[in-house]
Design a protein around this motif. Structure first.
Motif, PDB file in Angstrom:
ATOM      1  N   LEU A  58      36.233   1.155   3.306  1.00  0.00           N
ATOM      2  CA  LEU A  58      36.223   0.526   2.021  1.00  0.00           C
ATOM      3  C   LEU A  58      34.758   0.069   1.626  1.00  0.00           C
ATOM      4  N   ASP A  59      33.754   0.551   2.857  1.00  0.00           N
ATOM      5  CA  ASP A  59      32.582   0.184   2.719  1.00  0.00           C
ATOM      6  C   ASP A  59      32.097  -1.373   2.251  1.00  0.00           C
ATOM      7  N   CYS A  60      32.657  -2.278   2.967  1.00  0.00           N
ATOM      8  CA  CYS A  60      32.532  -3.692   3.120  1.00  0.00           C
ATOM      9  C   CYS A  60      32.330  -4.236   4.097  1.00  0.00           C
ATOM     10  N   SER A  61      32.112  -5.595   4.475  1.00  0.00           N
ATOM     11  CA  SER A  61      31.991  -6.360   5.598  1.00  0.00           C
ATOM     12  C   SER A  61      33.201  -6.875   6.116  1.00  0.00           C
ATOM     13  N   VAL A  62      33.516  -7.172   7.227  1.00  0.00           N
ATOM     14  CA  VAL A  62      34.852  -7.877   7.921  1.00  0.00           C
ATOM     15  C   VAL A  62      34.667  -9.171   7.305  1.00  0.00           C
ATOM     16  N   ASP A  63      33.498  -9.728   6.787  1.00  0.00           N
ATOM     17  CA  ASP A  63      33.450 -11.271   6.544  1.00  0.00           C
ATOM     18  C   ASP A  63      34.168 -11.116   5.151  1.00  0.00           C
ATOM     19  N   TYR A  64      33.817 -10.010   4.265  1.00  0.00           N
ATOM     20  CA  TYR A  64      34.532  -9.950   3.086  1.00  0.00           C
ATOM     21  C   TYR A  64      35.981 -10.172   3.176  1.00  0.00           C
ATOM     22  N   LEU A  65      36.318  -9.269   4.059  1.00  0.00           N
ATOM     23  CA  LEU A  65      37.906  -8.948   4.144  1.00  0.00           C
ATOM     24  C   LEU A  65      38.318 -10.243   4.675  1.00  0.00           C
ATOM     25  N   LEU A  66      37.739 -11.138   5.467  1.00  0.00           N
ATOM     26  CA  LEU A  66      38.423 -12.342   5.781  1.00  0.00           C
ATOM     27  C   LEU A  66      38.002 -13.408   5.003  1.00  0.00           C
ATOM     28  N   GLY A  67      37.301 -13.083   3.662  1.00  0.00           N
ATOM     29  CA  GLY A  67      37.096 -14.157   2.752  1.00  0.00           C
ATOM     30  C   GLY A  67      35.964 -15.175   3.055  1.00  0.00           C
ATOM     31  N   ARG A  68      35.103 -14.701   4.031  1.00  0.00           N
ATOM     32  CA  ARG A  68      33.991 -15.556   4.488  1.00  0.00           C
ATOM     33  C   ARG A  68      32.768 -15.670   3.657  1.00  0.00           C
ATOM     34  N   THR A  69      32.770 -14.435   2.598  1.00  0.00           N
ATOM     35  CA  THR A  69      31.595 -14.336   1.719  1.00  0.00           C
ATOM     36  C   THR A  69      32.305 -13.690   0.423  1.00  0.00           C
ATOM     37  N   ASP A  70      31.672 -14.019  -0.606  1.00  0.00           N
ATOM     38  CA  ASP A  70      32.226 -13.370  -1.895  1.00  0.00           C
ATOM     39  C   ASP A  70      31.353 -11.859  -2.099  1.00  0.00           C
ATOM     40  N   ASN A  71      30.492 -11.532  -1.316  1.00  0.00           N
ATOM     41  CA  ASN A  71      29.606 -10.533  -1.330  1.00  0.00           C
ATOM     42  C   ASN A  71      30.312  -9.248  -0.492  1.00  0.00           C
ATOM     43  N   PRO A  72      30.730  -8.330  -1.122  1.00  0.00           N
ATOM     44  CA  PRO A  72      31.263  -7.240  -0.455  1.00  0.00           C
ATOM     45  C   PRO A  72      30.308  -6.345   0.398  1.00  0.00           C
ATOM     46  N   ASN A  73      29.135  -6.565  -0.109  1.00  0.00           N
ATOM     47  CA  ASN A  73      27.928  -5.680   0.439  1.00  0.00           C
ATOM     48  C   ASN A  73      27.029  -6.565   1.412  1.00  0.00           C
ATOM     49  N   SER A  74      27.573  -7.735   1.896  1.00  0.00           N
ATOM     50  CA  SER A  74      26.976  -8.404   2.672  1.00  0.00           C
ATOM     51  C   SER A  74      26.592  -7.832   3.991  1.00  0.00           C
ATOM     52  N   HIS A  75      27.111  -6.524   4.434  1.00  0.00           N
ATOM     53  CA  HIS A  75      26.834  -6.016   5.494  1.00  0.00           C
ATOM     54  C   HIS A  75      25.829  -4.864   5.307  1.00  0.00           C
TER      55      HIS A  75
END
Length: 77
Positions: A58-75
């Motif tokens: 999905l081209d996002c970070s695991v942190d985004y999937l876990l709700g640890r960040t609101d930025n899907p592009n934080s990776h």
């Protein structure tokens, strides 16, 4: 502790926004066809490897999937 129901909802939201069916996502990531249902109903969390595959797909970070960040592009740097 992270909430598997919320993670499943984030995965569904991202899939829908990218026009990817859940069944295609699960098949391409080599996950059980009931993985998201199990996350929502039983509080099951897939292994780290599975979450990583989903995040990469999905081209996002695991942190985004876990709700640890609101930025899907934080990776991305």
């Amino acid at each position: 502790m992270h909430n598997p129901k919320e993670t499943a909802n984030i995965i569904k939201f991202l899939s829908k926004s990218k026009n990817i069916s859940i069944s295609k996502l699960l098949l391409d990531c080599e996950l059980n066809k009931n993985a998201l249902y199990t996350m929502q109903s039983n509080g099951y969390f897939p292994r780290v490897e599975a979450l990583t595959k989903i995040a990469d797909y999905l081209d996002c970070s695991v942190d985004y999937l876990l709700g640890r960040t609101d930025n899907p592009n934080s990776h991305k740097s």
